[in-house]
Design a protein around this motif. Sequence first.
Motif, PDB file in Angstrom:
ATOM      1  N   SER A 202       0.840  -1.190   0.000  1.00 52.65           N
ATOM      2  CA  SER A 202       0.000   0.000   0.000  1.00 52.65           C
ATOM      3  C   SER A 202       0.878   1.244   0.000  1.00 52.65           C
ATOM      4  CB  SER A 202      -0.907   0.009   1.228  1.00 52.65           C
ATOM      5  OG  SER A 202      -1.786  -1.091   1.192  1.00 52.65           O
ATOM      6  N   ASN A 203       0.408   2.232  -0.751  1.00 52.27           N
ATOM      7  CA  ASN A 203       1.148   3.477  -0.873  1.00 52.27           C
ATOM      8  C   ASN A 203       0.417   4.595  -0.156  1.00 52.27           C
ATOM      9  OD1 ASN A 203       3.046   2.192  -2.615  1.00 52.27           O
ATOM     10  ND2 ASN A 203       1.617   2.494  -4.334  1.00 52.27           N
ATOM     11  N   ILE A 204       1.189   5.561   0.317  1.00 53.23           N
ATOM     12  CA  ILE A 204       0.606   6.729   0.965  1.00 53.23           C
ATOM     13  C   ILE A 204       0.162   7.711  -0.112  1.00 53.23           C
ATOM     14  CG2 ILE A 204       1.042   8.653   2.529  1.00 53.23           C
ATOM     15  CD1 ILE A 204       3.091   6.922   3.932  1.00 53.23           C
ATOM     16  N   PRO A 205      -1.112   8.146  -0.105  1.00 56.20           N
ATOM     17  CA  PRO A 205      -1.582   9.063  -1.158  1.00 56.20           C
ATOM     18  C   PRO A 205      -0.908  10.425  -1.054  1.00 56.20           C
ATOM     19  CG  PRO A 205      -3.243   8.820   0.540  1.00 56.20           C
ATOM     20  CD  PRO A 205      -2.162   7.832   0.875  1.00 56.20           C
ATOM     21  N   LYS A 206      -0.873  11.106  -2.210  1.00 62.93           N
ATOM     22  CA  LYS A 206      -0.185  12.389  -2.280  1.00 62.93           C
ATOM     23  C   LYS A 206      -1.073  13.544  -2.710  1.00 62.93           C
ATOM     24  CE  LYS A 206       4.235  10.208  -3.440  1.00 62.93           C
ATOM     25  NZ  LYS A 206       5.342  10.144  -4.429  1.00 62.93           N
ATOM     26  N   CYS A 207      -2.109  13.276  -3.558  1.00 63.12           N
ATOM     27  CA  CYS A 207      -2.898  14.371  -4.123  1.00 63.12           C
ATOM     28  C   CYS A 207      -4.383  14.140  -3.872  1.00 63.12           C
ATOM     29  CB  CYS A 207      -2.633  14.514  -5.630  1.00 63.12           C
ATOM     30  SG  CYS A 207      -3.025  13.036  -6.582  1.00 63.12           S
ATOM     31  N   LEU A 208      -5.128  15.232  -3.893  1.00 62.79           N
ATOM     32  CA  LEU A 208      -6.566  15.206  -3.697  1.00 62.79           C
ATOM     33  C   LEU A 208      -7.263  14.932  -5.023  1.00 62.79           C
ATOM     34  CD1 LEU A 208      -9.063  15.747  -1.856  1.00 62.79           C
ATOM     35  CD2 LEU A 208      -8.868  18.157  -2.515  1.00 62.79           C
ATOM     36  N   VAL A 209      -8.239  13.996  -5.019  1.00 63.59           N
ATOM     37  CA  VAL A 209      -8.975  13.638  -6.238  1.00 63.59           C
ATOM     38  C   VAL A 209     -10.367  14.261  -6.219  1.00 63.59           C
ATOM     39  CG1 VAL A 209      -9.848  11.742  -7.660  1.00 63.59           C
ATOM     40  CG2 VAL A 209      -7.689  11.479  -6.419  1.00 63.59           C
ATOM     41  N   PHE A 210     -11.145  14.008  -5.167  1.00 64.68           N
ATOM     42  CA  PHE A 210     -12.495  14.547  -5.056  1.00 64.68           C
ATOM     43  C   PHE A 210     -12.683  15.177  -3.677  1.00 64.68           C
ATOM     44  CE2 PHE A 210     -13.351  10.962  -8.076  1.00 64.68           C
ATOM     45  CZ  PHE A 210     -13.626  11.747  -9.174  1.00 64.68           C
ATOM     46  N   GLN A 211     -13.536  16.203  -3.655  1.00 65.49           N
ATOM     47  CA  GLN A 211     -13.955  16.820  -2.406  1.00 65.49           C
ATOM     48  C   GLN A 211     -15.479  16.877  -2.400  1.00 65.49           C
ATOM     49  OE1 GLN A 211     -12.101  20.551  -1.472  1.00 65.49           O
ATOM     50  NE2 GLN A 211     -13.626  21.077   0.097  1.00 65.49           N
ATOM     51  N   MET A 212     -16.118  16.148  -1.486  1.00 68.53           N
ATOM     52  CA  MET A 212     -17.570  15.993  -1.450  1.00 68.53           C
ATOM     53  C   MET A 212     -18.099  16.639  -0.169  1.00 68.53           C
ATOM     54  SD  MET A 212     -17.504  12.029  -2.783  1.00 68.53           S
ATOM     55  CE  MET A 212     -16.110  11.626  -1.729  1.00 68.53           C
ATOM     56  N   SER A 213     -18.963  17.634  -0.335  1.00 71.71           N
ATOM     57  CA  SER A 213     -19.377  18.467   0.813  1.00 71.71           C
ATOM     58  C   SER A 213     -20.888  18.619   0.890  1.00 71.71           C
ATOM     59  CB  SER A 213     -18.718  19.850   0.719  1.00 71.71           C
ATOM     60  OG  SER A 213     -17.334  19.753   0.596  1.00 71.71           O
ATOM     61  N   GLN A 214     -21.630  17.536   0.767  1.00 69.11           N
ATOM     62  CA  GLN A 214     -23.094  17.618   0.812  1.00 69.11           C
ATOM     63  C   GLN A 214     -23.661  17.354   2.198  1.00 69.11           C
ATOM     64  OE1 GLN A 214     -25.192  15.554  -2.264  1.00 69.11           O
ATOM     65  NE2 GLN A 214     -23.714  16.122  -3.857  1.00 69.11           N
ATOM     66  N   HIS A 215     -22.897  16.811   3.109  1.00 69.03           N
ATOM     67  CA  HIS A 215     -23.369  16.620   4.483  1.00 69.03           C
ATOM     68  C   HIS A 215     -23.387  17.956   5.217  1.00 69.03           C
ATOM     69  CE1 HIS A 215     -23.964  12.327   4.871  1.00 69.03           C
ATOM     70  NE2 HIS A 215     -22.789  12.086   4.305  1.00 69.03           N
ATOM     71  N   GLN A 216     -24.420  18.148   6.023  1.00 69.76           N
ATOM     72  CA  GLN A 216     -24.578  19.389   6.779  1.00 69.76           C
ATOM     73  C   GLN A 216     -24.158  19.247   8.232  1.00 69.76           C
ATOM     74  OE1 GLN A 216     -25.426  22.094   5.073  1.00 69.76           O
ATOM     75  NE2 GLN A 216     -25.586  20.800   3.242  1.00 69.76           N
ATOM     76  N   GLY A 217     -23.628  18.104   8.601  1.00 72.49           N
ATOM     77  CA  GLY A 217     -23.202  17.869   9.975  1.00 72.49           C
ATOM     78  C   GLY A 217     -21.974  16.985   9.999  1.00 72.49           C
ATOM     79  N   PRO A 218     -21.411  16.737  11.159  1.00 72.33           N
ATOM     80  CA  PRO A 218     -20.214  15.900  11.264  1.00 72.33           C
ATOM     81  C   PRO A 218     -20.428  14.505  10.700  1.00 72.33           C
ATOM     82  CG  PRO A 218     -20.642  17.053  13.317  1.00 72.33           C
ATOM     83  CD  PRO A 218     -21.845  17.278  12.456  1.00 72.33           C
ATOM     84  N   VAL A 219     -19.444  14.027   9.947  1.00 73.90           N
ATOM     85  CA  VAL A 219     -19.483  12.668   9.400  1.00 73.90           C
ATOM     86  C   VAL A 219     -18.908  11.734  10.457  1.00 73.90           C
ATOM     87  CG1 VAL A 219     -18.686  11.145   7.577  1.00 73.90           C
ATOM     88  CG2 VAL A 219     -19.296  13.513   7.045  1.00 73.90           C
ATOM     89  N   THR A 220     -19.690  10.755  10.874  1.00 76.64           N
ATOM     90  CA  THR A 220     -19.280   9.878  11.966  1.00 76.64           C
ATOM     91  C   THR A 220     -18.526   8.647  11.481  1.00 76.64           C
ATOM     92  OG1 THR A 220     -21.469   8.837  11.862  1.00 76.64           O
ATOM     93  CG2 THR A 220     -21.161  10.632  13.451  1.00 76.64           C
ATOM     94  N   THR A 221     -18.827   8.161  10.260  1.00 75.95           N
ATOM     95  CA  THR A 221     -18.138   6.989   9.744  1.00 75.95           C
ATOM     96  C   THR A 221     -18.181   6.981   8.228  1.00 75.95           C
ATOM     97  OG1 THR A 221     -18.038   4.560   9.812  1.00 75.95           O
ATOM     98  CG2 THR A 221     -20.212   5.565   9.873  1.00 75.95           C
TER      99      THR A 221
END
Length: 514
Positions: A202-221
């Motif tokens: 497994s490799n450590i990721p380096k760059c951002l692919v997607f940013q998803m911001s449709q939740h209006q509250g804290p994401v628990t899992t």
Amino acid sequence: MNSLVAYDSSDSETDNDESEEIKYIQKEDNFAHSNFKLQSVFPTTTRLESSGCGLEVKIASSSSNVECNLNSTQNFAQKHSVTSRPAVMTLNDETSFQFSKSVCENPLAVMQKSGRTGKMVPSAHKRLFQDSVTGAQNIKPYVPKRLRQKEAANNKSKELQESTDILNTGIGCTAPGEHQLGLLNKVSDFIKPYLENQHKTSNIPKCLVFQMSQHQGPVTTIQWCPVDQHSHLLLSASMDKSIKIWDAIETGRCLKNYLCHSGAVRDAQWSLCGRQILSGGFDSMLHLTDIETGKQVISFCNEFQITCLAFSPTNQNVFLSGGFSSTVKAWDTRSCKVVNEYSAGIQQTLDILFLPGGTEFLTSTDAVSRDSADRTIIAWDFQTSAKISNQIFHERYTIPCMALHPKEPVFVAQTNGNYMVLFSTQRPYRMNKRKRYEGHKVEGYAVGCKFSHDGTLLASGSSDGTVCFYNYLNSKLVRTLPAHKQACTDVSFHPVHPSIIATSDWSGEIKLWQ
């Protein structure tokens, strides 16, 4: 005095038989409506003809007041062996054959065949009887109450069996092909090359692919779909009362949004087949939702608020639920009942982890004392609900999250002391004091941690928004990824691709990294 019937005493063959029939019908009709009180006298001469033989019988009587009835006429006919004329028509050879052929035939049809219905008077029309077969069909037999109750019980049991079969089909992942629609009929082209070949490291990721911001509250899992062919699907649960499924590999779009809870959703789990989602939250409800239709397959009303869930690895029809209670409950989705309870002197269960084999599981609690943690981690026997050990972790920190190593018999526990510790999965569950993974911050957040699928990396979120990657063997911090502005609540390695992870934060943001 008027006579009802006036017959001609002549024996001439030119007499009109049809006229005599109509008169005879009128006589019989008037006789029937006279309440058996005759106000007229029969003629002095009455002729009775037999069909086709020309037999004549003359009856002489006085012209004075004579009282007679139908019985005397019948007795006379029987005494002299005379066949009397019927009340409606004369039986000739053709009509007699028709009656002998079908006794149930409609009288009107018989009269039409004989050609004698044209001159019938209205008083001669009678109500036609119904056909015997039709009448029998309209009659419903009486069924005793005991048999009706037994039949109703049998029907109810059949419906229950059908619903159980449908439920077992969904839980057992043997649904027919027509249900494989929508989310589960696609395999991402991006992960196809990795399905057959197992990645080495497994490799450590380096760059951002997607940013998803449709939740209006804290994401628990956040969790990837456990089926490799559909591992482009990402599940997320939030405290904004919603559960979402994302295409986190190709488009980064939200594919499904489920609003079945009236309170914050604290935990959500994929079923092993990837067709249902088990969710629980602060509304004390447990829902098993079909991801295609969005309908709740089963719903349970719990006695306390839910904080953690776990499917049994050996029986996907059974799952555990824990929360703001001293009891952990085992539910069976087939009977919709609690099949077992695990009680301890605690106030809240923070996490549940099944050990390899599925015969034992661990619960982390908020029970701490001044100098040592009593019952912070408890080991249970899954079948007997017996408590195996409650003296596993002896430090004064609670444990919000635990993770199982994919290849070795060890598990890691996240603590509120800003470090992670390693334990053995075999009794007596000894803690490895030589390995401690520290460098991130928890600070009261329910920060998650996960192993990579090859077991070489251990990733953890942090309250400062970073993601920390540790080397599993030497417990050294390998790299820190500045992922979010707020606290990073969870991190998840992709089950197939070696260099993709997903992260979530307290503001409701989800990011995909490669």
